[in-house]
Enzyme design. Structure first.
Site, short mmCIF file in Angstrom:
data_model
loop_
_atom_site.label_atom_id
_atom_site.label_comp_id
_atom_site.label_asym_id
_atom_site.label_seq_id
_atom_site.Cartn_x
_atom_site.Cartn_y
_atom_site.Cartn_z
CG ASP A 48 76.23 -36.68 31.06
OD1 ASP A 48 76.34 -36.49 29.82
OD2 ASP A 48 75.45 -37.51 31.55
NE ARG A 92 74.83 -45.69 28.53
CZ ARG A 92 75.62 -46.71 28.26
NH1 ARG A 92 76.36 -46.70 27.18
NH2 ARG A 92 75.70 -47.74 29.06
CG LEU A 120 72.16 -34.44 30.59
CD1 LEU A 120 70.75 -34.03 30.99
CD2 LEU A 120 73.12 -34.27 31.76
CG HIS A 121 76.43 -39.30 26.70
ND1 HIS A 121 76.85 -38.00 26.53
CD2 HIS A 121 77.56 -40.05 26.70
CE1 HIS A 121 78.17 -37.97 26.43
NE2 HIS A 121 78.63 -39.21 26.53
NE ARG A 122 80.41 -40.11 30.53
CZ ARG A 122 80.92 -39.48 29.46
NH1 ARG A 122 80.96 -38.18 29.40
NH2 ARG A 122 81.38 -40.16 28.44
#
Ligand code: UD1
Ligand code: UDP
Length: 376
Positions: free
Chosen positions: A281, A241, A206-208
């Site tokens: 994501d 991130r 997950l990184h959005r």
């Protein structure tokens, strides 16, 4: 076109490396002179070097070392660096990939310097301009000379935006070429043993920005992942991130949630191949799970890759609904609504792209059909 023309590939971020490897290989087989410019957008060993090794990419001819920063700072620094680089190397064609800031910067510089460009993965649209990638996609496609589409829906998006069909080639998906090349090396057992996972586990990546950039979003996401972990252990290779924000929101390493560094390409896909479920994501992971037949829950309100829903194993979910969706996906297994995989996701996208580029460099005016591609 001059004798022995030069193609430069501009790569910056993890997914770029995966998409470019088959194109670089296929152009090499056709004897095209080429080089890689690494912008340095991703720079950690586990976000960059490991991909060059796993994918057999040649060393870059230059690394601009742009590093991290705000969108404006990163893009502006790249504009300056890429302008100098192109003026030094005089490429005849610059190839850009996907939708990252390095892609946007390269296409802008080329447009101003009058350098011709090709965009691999053209025409994907989420229709959500709050995503930085959507802005990058629209600008990149508007300015590209050759547009390589991975799925048929991209053709109608490009047509609707006024891109002439003569510039567009439906070639399939080079990210899937890389997956096919890696397939014989994908063995979950060693990674599963190293991470101390049981036979049945889920993988989450997950990184959005919308999911990890604010404490509120991170808390909601972590609570959802913990909800999945109530059903089976979840391993989370954390993109840098979100590392701090997700940890602050309670994502800590333990027996039911394994929090680990980003994994190399072969290790990550090995883990995905053996997983009962993937939560993501990521753009690329939606595509890879479709091909590997692993149920995928995408924690986003939209996707620029709807073909992974109609022709694959992907479903969109909200964080609130993730635990229940995971329970259902684990019970149902992988379900592909159309019963068919996406067209031309057959491991031969790189050679298709290379044939079009090679003919274009020679000034041949071959029709897309003669290249073994379709353009609509
Ligand atoms: C970028 C792309 C995104 C893509 C993703 C793939 C843009 C606008 N976004 O997002 O579309 O899905 O790459 O992974 O181009 N960082 C490190 N080490 C690194 C790289 C990044 O620690 O090697 C950290 C830094 O704190 C940085 C943050 O990650 O500020 C974000 O990096 P950045 O490249 O700006 O965007 P991504 O979120 O990686
Ligand atoms: N990937 C990887 N290790 C990880 C997470 C992802 O090798 O820990 C690979 C994944 O298999 C895919 C690519 O990275 O090939 C996708 O990159 P990412 O999710 O960062 O970007 P996106 O596709 O969302 O732009």
């Amino acid at each position: 076109m001059r004798e022995n023309p030069l193609v430069l590939h501009v790569l910056g971020a993890r997914p770029n490396f995966v998409k470019a490897a088959p194109v670089v290989r296929a152009l090499g087989e056709l004897g095209v002179r080429q080089g890689i410019i690494h912008t340095g957008q991703h720079y950690d060993t586990l976000m960059s070097d490991v991909f060059f090794a796993d994918l057999g990419l040649p060393d870059p001819v230059a690394n601009l070392g742009v590093g991290s920063g705000s969108h404006a700072k990163q893009t502006a620094t790249l504009l300056v660096g890429l302008e100098e680089t192109f003026q030094e190397h005089h490429p005849d064609l610059v190839v850009v990939y996907g939708d990252v800031n390095s892609t946007l910067a390269a296409i802008l510089v080329c447009a101003k310097l009058g350098i011709r460009t090709a965009h691999v993965e053209a025409g994907l649209r989420s229709f959500d301009r709050s995503m930085p990638e959507e802005v990058n996609r629209i600008v990149t496609d508007a300015l590209s000379d050759l547009l390589f589409a991975t799925s048929p829906d991209a053709l109608s998006h490009l047509a609707a935006e006024g891109v002439p069909a003569s510039k567009v080639h439906l070639v399939g998906n080079p990210m899937i070429d890389s997956l096919f090349s890696a397939l014989p090396s994908l063995d979950p057992a060693p990674v599963v043993a190293r991470l101390g996972l049981p036979e049945r586990y889920a993988v989450a990546t997950l990184h959005r920005p919308a999911n990890v950039d604010t404490p509120e979003a991170a808390r909601e996401l972590v609570s959802a992942v913990l909800g999945v972990a109530a059903h089976l252990p979840v391993v989370v290779p954390v993109h840098p991130r979100g590392r701090t924000r997700l940890a602050e929101a309670g994502l800590v390493d333990g027996p039911s949630v394994r929090v680990v560094d980003p994994l190399g390409y072969v290790d990550f896909l090995s883990l995905v191949r053996g997983a009962a479920l993937v939560v993501t994501d990521s753009g690329g992971v939606q595509e890879e799970t479709t091909m590997l037949g692993v149920p995928c829950l995408t924690v986003r309100p939209n996707t620029e890759r709807p073909i992974t829903i109609t022709h694959g194993t992907n479903r969109l979910v909200t964080p609130a609904l993730l635990p229940a969706a995971a329970e259902k996906a684990l019970a149902d297994g992988a379900v592909t609504p159309s019963g068919e995989l996406p067209p031309l996701w057959d491991g031969a996208a790189g050679p298709r792209i290379a044939r079009v580029i090679s003919a274009w460099l020679k000034g041949d005016n071959l029709s897309p059909a003669a290249q073994g591609t379709r353009s609509e």
